[in-house]
Structures are given as C-alpha cells and as structure tokens.
Design a protein around this motif. Structure first.
Motif, PDB file in Angstrom:
ATOM      1  N   VAL A  98      29.291 -42.908 -20.516  1.00  0.00           N
ATOM      2  CA  VAL A  98      29.882 -42.912 -19.181  1.00  0.00           C
ATOM      3  C   VAL A  98      30.661 -41.607 -19.100  1.00  0.00           C
ATOM      4  O   VAL A  98      31.651 -41.423 -19.822  1.00  0.00           O
ATOM      5  CB  VAL A  98      30.803 -44.132 -18.967  1.00  0.00           C
ATOM      6  N   VAL A  99      30.174 -40.692 -18.267  1.00  0.00           N
ATOM      7  CA  VAL A  99      30.719 -39.336 -18.207  1.00  0.00           C
ATOM      8  C   VAL A  99      31.344 -39.067 -16.844  1.00  0.00           C
ATOM      9  O   VAL A  99      31.107 -39.791 -15.883  1.00  0.00           O
ATOM     10  CB  VAL A  99      29.617 -38.291 -18.514  1.00  0.00           C
ATOM     11  N   ALA A 100      32.124 -37.997 -16.780  1.00  0.00           N
ATOM     12  CA  ALA A 100      32.759 -37.611 -15.529  1.00  0.00           C
ATOM     13  C   ALA A 100      31.701 -37.248 -14.497  1.00  0.00           C
ATOM     14  O   ALA A 100      30.712 -36.580 -14.809  1.00  0.00           O
ATOM     15  CB  ALA A 100      33.702 -36.434 -15.757  1.00  0.00           C
ATOM     16  N   SER A 101      31.906 -37.687 -13.292  1.00  0.00           N
ATOM     17  CA  SER A 101      31.004 -37.365 -12.196  1.00  0.00           C
ATOM     18  C   SER A 101      31.191 -35.916 -11.767  1.00  0.00           C
ATOM     19  O   SER A 101      32.321 -35.430 -11.686  1.00  0.00           O
ATOM     20  CB  SER A 101      31.278 -38.288 -11.008  1.00  0.00           C
ATOM     21  N   GLU A 102      30.098 -35.256 -11.480  1.00  0.00           N
ATOM     22  CA  GLU A 102      30.169 -33.911 -10.924  1.00  0.00           C
ATOM     23  C   GLU A 102      30.251 -33.956  -9.405  1.00  0.00           C
ATOM     24  O   GLU A 102      30.489 -32.943  -8.769  1.00  0.00           O
ATOM     25  CB  GLU A 102      28.960 -33.091 -11.365  1.00  0.00           C
ATOM     26  N   LEU A 103      30.065 -35.145  -8.818  1.00  0.00           N
ATOM     27  CA  LEU A 103      30.042 -35.298  -7.362  1.00  0.00           C
ATOM     28  C   LEU A 103      31.291 -35.966  -6.799  1.00  0.00           C
ATOM     29  O   LEU A 103      31.514 -35.928  -5.591  1.00  0.00           O
ATOM     30  CB  LEU A 103      28.808 -36.107  -6.952  1.00  0.00           C
ATOM     31  N   SER A 104      32.062 -36.631  -7.651  1.00  0.00           N
ATOM     32  CA  SER A 104      33.254 -37.324  -7.179  1.00  0.00           C
ATOM     33  C   SER A 104      34.336 -37.186  -8.240  1.00  0.00           C
ATOM     34  O   SER A 104      34.171 -36.463  -9.214  1.00  0.00           O
ATOM     35  CB  SER A 104      32.951 -38.798  -6.899  1.00  0.00           C
ATOM     36  N   ASP A 105      35.411 -37.938  -8.093  1.00  0.00           N
ATOM     37  CA  ASP A 105      36.486 -37.862  -9.070  1.00  0.00           C
ATOM     38  C   ASP A 105      36.361 -38.934 -10.158  1.00  0.00           C
ATOM     39  O   ASP A 105      37.313 -39.216 -10.873  1.00  0.00           O
ATOM     40  CB  ASP A 105      37.849 -37.949  -8.386  1.00  0.00           C
ATOM     41  N   GLY A 106      35.168 -39.507 -10.303  1.00  0.00           N
ATOM     42  CA  GLY A 106      34.945 -40.498 -11.351  1.00  0.00           C
ATOM     43  C   GLY A 106      35.116 -39.876 -12.719  1.00  0.00           C
ATOM     44  O   GLY A 106      34.603 -38.798 -12.989  1.00  0.00           O
ATOM     45  N   GLU A 107      35.834 -40.578 -13.587  1.00  0.00           N
ATOM     46  CA  GLU A 107      36.168 -40.046 -14.901  1.00  0.00           C
ATOM     47  C   GLU A 107      35.310 -40.657 -16.000  1.00  0.00           C
ATOM     48  O   GLU A 107      34.815 -41.770 -15.871  1.00  0.00           O
ATOM     49  CB  GLU A 107      37.644 -40.309 -15.201  1.00  0.00           C
ATOM     50  N   ALA A 108      35.200 -39.914 -17.094  1.00  0.00           N
ATOM     51  CA  ALA A 108      34.496 -40.403 -18.277  1.00  0.00           C
ATOM     52  C   ALA A 108      35.262 -41.576 -18.869  1.00  0.00           C
ATOM     53  O   ALA A 108      36.469 -41.727 -18.665  1.00  0.00           O
ATOM     54  CB  ALA A 108      34.373 -39.286 -19.306  1.00  0.00           C
ATOM     55  N   HIS A 109      34.554 -42.437 -19.590  1.00  0.00           N
ATOM     56  CA  HIS A 109      35.183 -43.559 -20.290  1.00  0.00           C
ATOM     57  C   HIS A 109      35.185 -43.213 -21.780  1.00  0.00           C
ATOM     58  O   HIS A 109      34.113 -43.101 -22.385  1.00  0.00           O
ATOM     59  CB  HIS A 109      34.405 -44.841 -20.032  1.00  0.00           C
ATOM     60  N   PRO A 110      36.355 -43.051 -22.401  1.00  0.00           N
ATOM     61  CA  PRO A 110      36.412 -42.588 -23.793  1.00  0.00           C
ATOM     62  C   PRO A 110      35.716 -43.520 -24.793  1.00  0.00           C
ATOM     63  O   PRO A 110      35.220 -43.059 -25.818  1.00  0.00           O
ATOM     64  CB  PRO A 110      37.915 -42.480 -24.090  1.00  0.00           C
ATOM     65  N   ASP A 111      35.640 -44.808 -24.493  1.00  0.00           N
ATOM     66  CA  ASP A 111      34.995 -45.747 -25.411  1.00  0.00           C
ATOM     67  C   ASP A 111      33.485 -45.817 -25.211  1.00  0.00           C
ATOM     68  O   ASP A 111      32.798 -46.538 -25.941  1.00  0.00           O
ATOM     69  CB  ASP A 111      35.579 -47.147 -25.241  1.00  0.00           C
ATOM     70  N   TRP A 112      32.980 -45.092 -24.216  1.00  0.00           N
ATOM     71  CA  TRP A 112      31.549 -45.108 -23.925  1.00  0.00           C
ATOM     72  C   TRP A 112      30.965 -43.702 -24.018  1.00  0.00           C
ATOM     73  O   TRP A 112      30.406 -43.178 -23.061  1.00  0.00           O
ATOM     74  CB  TRP A 112      31.276 -45.732 -22.555  1.00  0.00           C
ATOM     75  N   GLN A 113      31.095 -43.110 -25.196  1.00  0.00           N
ATOM     76  CA  GLN A 113      30.525 -41.796 -25.437  1.00  0.00           C
ATOM     77  C   GLN A 113      29.481 -41.913 -26.538  1.00  0.00           C
ATOM     78  O   GLN A 113      29.796 -42.327 -27.657  1.00  0.00           O
ATOM     79  CB  GLN A 113      31.611 -40.784 -25.822  1.00  0.00           C
TER      80      GLN A 113
END
Length: 157
Positions: A98-113
């Motif tokens: 789960v990574v940061a969105s390039e289209l919105s302000d959605g953030e990565a999830h550190p436990d889902w890398q």
C-alpha cells in the motif's frame, strides 16, 4: 453485494435491481495475504468496495504480472485520499504494498510494504474470485448481469 441508482448513492438496492441506470456493484471484498486483510479497499468501509473498479484492476494486475517474471502494476484511483496498491512479481514470488498515491494525498501504509506471497496463489485466487463473482452477478440479475460483466470485466468501464 448491492447496487444503487446514481441519484441516490446512499440508498442500497438489492443486486437483482442491477441495470443500465444502476450499473455499479458494491459490497464486501476481503483480500487476505498471510492471514492479514488488505486495508483501504472501500472508502466508505469494507462493505462498500466498488467491484466495477476492482474487477478491472485485478484482471489488469494479473495480466501485467503474467507478461514478465519481473513486473509490477499500480492501481491508483486517486480518489478521496485513498492510497495506491502496488502489485509486484519477482519470479515465483509476488508482493503487495500500500503506497502513497501520486494522484491524491493518500499515504503509504508502513505495515503493508512488500508483503510476500506466491505468484501462483495470486493467479488462482483472482481467477476463482472473478469466476464466482460473474456467476453470482449473472444469477442475481438475469436481465443485466451478463451485460454488466461484459462492460466491467471485458471493457473496463
């Protein structure tokens, strides 16, 4: 699974009322990897996942990862602060992030890398899911189910 009419998206209708006007299928989608449930699939909660989007994206991710033993695919809907989902393949193994969105302000999830699993598990799970979903939608909505599948799964609408 349920649908709604565009002018009343807050009112859930039974899937039997799926039609050209009420052409979105929503419901609960759980993707589990190593006993962990992938977060952020539905913006308004886990039972409000847009199957119109996820059917197309899962099919596309699988097709992309099948093209090469080292490949990736990112699903970034860029809506309402949602993060992006990164599918990766390296040989027989696959990874979900789960990574940061390039289209919105959605953030990565550190436990889902780079959560690791077998690529063959992804193939089998996606194929089974798509087959069961298609059967269910076509059975629940004989009048429009087949057309919905064609629009969503085959054309990506």
């Amino acid at each position: 699974l349920w649908t709604y009419e565009p002018d009343s998206a807050d009112r859930r209708l039974p899937l039997s009322q799926l039609s050209e006007k009420a052409g979105h299928v929503h419901g609960l989608l759980r993707i589990e990897i190593n006993g962990r449930t992938l977060p952020y699939l539905g913006y308004f909660g886990p039972d409000d996942v847009c199957f119109n989007a996820w059917v197309h994206e899962l099919k596309t991710a699988l097709q992309r990862l099948r093209t090469s033993a080292r490949s990736s695919y990112t699903y970034d809907e860029g809506e309402q602060g949602q993060p992006a989902f990164l599918f990766e393949r390296d040989g027989d193994m696959a990874y979900m992030s789960v990574v940061a969105s390039e289209l919105s302000d959605g953030e990565a999830h550190p436990d889902w890398q780079r959560v690791q699993f077998h690529f063959s598990d992804l193939e089998l799970s996606v194929e089974q899911f798509l087959s069961r979903l298609r059967e269910h939608v076509e059975e629940a909505s004989p009048a429009f189910g087949r057309q919905w599948w064609s629009l969503v799964a085959e054309r990506g609408e």
